[in-house]
Scaffold this active site. Sequence first.
Site, PDB file in Angstrom:
ATOM      1  CB  CYS A 162      21.959  97.365 -22.068  1.00 35.29           C
ATOM      2  SG  CYS A 162      20.402  96.215 -21.818  1.00 35.29           S
ATOM      3  CG  HIS A 287      21.343 101.592 -17.846  1.00 35.89           C
ATOM      4  ND1 HIS A 287      21.568 101.407 -19.160  1.00 35.89           N
ATOM      5  CD2 HIS A 287      21.081 100.241 -17.563  1.00 35.89           C
ATOM      6  CE1 HIS A 287      21.297 100.344 -19.733  1.00 35.89           C
ATOM      7  NE2 HIS A 287      20.851  99.559 -18.657  1.00 35.89           N
ATOM      8  CD  GLU A 298      21.974 104.306 -13.492  1.00 35.70           C
ATOM      9  OE1 GLU A 298      22.654 105.055 -14.291  1.00 35.70           O
ATOM     10  OE2 GLU A 298      20.989 103.677 -13.484  1.00 35.70           O
ATOM     11  CE  LYS A 316      18.144 102.315 -20.930  1.00 37.61           C
ATOM     12  NZ  LYS A 316      19.235 103.274 -20.521  1.00 37.61           N
ATOM     13  CG  HIS A 321      16.447  99.491 -22.263  1.00 33.37           C
ATOM     14  ND1 HIS A 321      17.542  99.676 -23.005  1.00 33.37           N
ATOM     15  CD2 HIS A 321      16.812  98.729 -21.244  1.00 33.37           C
ATOM     16  CE1 HIS A 321      18.576  99.077 -22.354  1.00 33.37           C
ATOM     17  NE2 HIS A 321      18.147  98.503 -21.452  1.00 33.37           N
ATOM     18  CG  PHE A 383      20.918  90.664 -19.167  1.00 35.04           C
ATOM     19  CD1 PHE A 383      20.232  91.754 -18.379  1.00 35.04           C
ATOM     20  CD2 PHE A 383      20.012  89.923 -20.069  1.00 35.04           C
ATOM     21  CE1 PHE A 383      19.047  91.675 -18.109  1.00 35.04           C
ATOM     22  CE2 PHE A 383      18.672  90.108 -19.946  1.00 35.04           C
ATOM     23  CZ  PHE A 383      18.168  90.957 -19.066  1.00 35.04           C
TER      24      PHE A 383
END
Length: 396
Positions: A162, A287, A298, A316, A321, A383
Site C-alpha cells: 500500500c 491511511h 493511526e 478510502k 483501498h 504490510f
Amino acid sequence: MSSRLTPCRLSTPALICSLGSDLASISSALFSGTRGFTNDDGFTPGRPLPLGRVLADLPDTASWPAEHRSRNNQLLAAALEQLQPELEAFRLRQPQARIGVILGTSTSGIGETETALRQRLSEQRWPTDFRYQRHEIGSPARFVAEWLQLPDAPAYTLSTACTSSARALASAYRMLAAGLCDAVIAGGADSLCGLTVNGFASLQALSDKPCQPFTRDRDGINLGEAAALFLVTKETGGIQLAGYGETSDAYHISAPHPAGEGAIAAMQAALHMAQVPAAEIDYLNLHGTATRQNDAMEALAVDQVFGGTLPCSSTKALTGHTLGACGALEAAFCWLSLHAGKLPPQVHDSPLDADIPLLAYVGGAGAESAHRYHRAMSSSFAFGGNNIALLLERCE
C-alpha cells in the site's frame, strides 16, 4: 537545523478512479463526500462486496503488443492521456530533458493471468496471446516508457504493497536530486483482480458494506482500483513535494505496530525534511483503512505527532483501498485540496470509536478556507511495517 532541500514541482495530477475519469468529476465527488462503490460479486460469487470499480470506458488494447494488454495498463493509458499536455509543454521548455518513469503497483497484470489460467485448466492450453511479462511487476513502467517513446529512460516499478506509489514519488524526488533525470513520470496503478479480493477475504479484512474508517462499528476495508500520475520536475512554483519520510518497523507481516512507532517516525521525518513544524500542516489525508488495528494505531500516531486539532479524513471511504495506487491517488487528493482550497470530508454512517484518540475529522460536505490551505500531508502504511508520509505545499 540543516538547510532545507529544494522541493520538486508536482504537475496537475492525471487521475482515474471510481469517483470519475476526469479532475472535475473526481473533485466534485471528493469534496462532496460521494462514495464511489459498486456492489459486485464477480470475484466472490454469492458474496456481493462494495468495490471501487472504474466504470469509465478505457483505451482499446487491440493494437497493443500482447505483453501490454492488461487492465492495469489501460488505467495507466487513461491517465497518460490526461498527462500528455503537461508533458508536451515541459518538452517544449526543455527539449533535451532526460525523463524517467517510476511507478508503484501490487497487481500489475495478474487479472489477465487469472483468466489465462482458467483457460489453461479447462482446455489444457494457454491462450495464444498469453505473455508472462504482462503480470511481471516491472510491466507498468515498461509500458509507460514505450507508450511515451522513452527507450533510454530509467524506468522501474516499486511494489511495497500500500505504500508503492507514494514511494514512487519519493524515489522521483531522489532521482531529480541526484541529477539522474530532469523530470520523472511518477505515480502508480492497481486494478481489481481475484488474487487481491480473495486474499483480503482470507485475512477476514473485507467489509460487506461501505467501509467506516475510525468508527466504533468498522469491520474492514473495501477494495478499489485507480491510476494516478504526476510529472515531477525541478521547476519552481505551483504545488510541490517538500518532504517525505520513509520507515520500516518490520513489526509483523500484516499487522501494524500497535503503538504506531514506524508511522510516527515517517510523519516526523517528512516534517523534518521540509523543515516545517507540525502546527503548520493544514490537512492530513489518513491511511484510514477501516480495519480495527490500522485505525487504532493511526489515531494514536496522529495524536502524538499533531494532537487532536489537525483537520483530517480518510478518502478510502469514498474510493476504497486502491492498494498500490493509493499513495499517489491520495497525494493527488492533497494536491486538489491545496489547489481548490477545500478539504474532503470524513464520511461515515456510524458513531466514531470512543476508545481511540479523537481526531479533528473534516465534517459536513468538506471544509473551505477563505485564506486557502498551504500544506498537506498524506500517510500510507503497508504490510511488513512499511510506512511513508508525503508533505505537499502550495507556493504563493
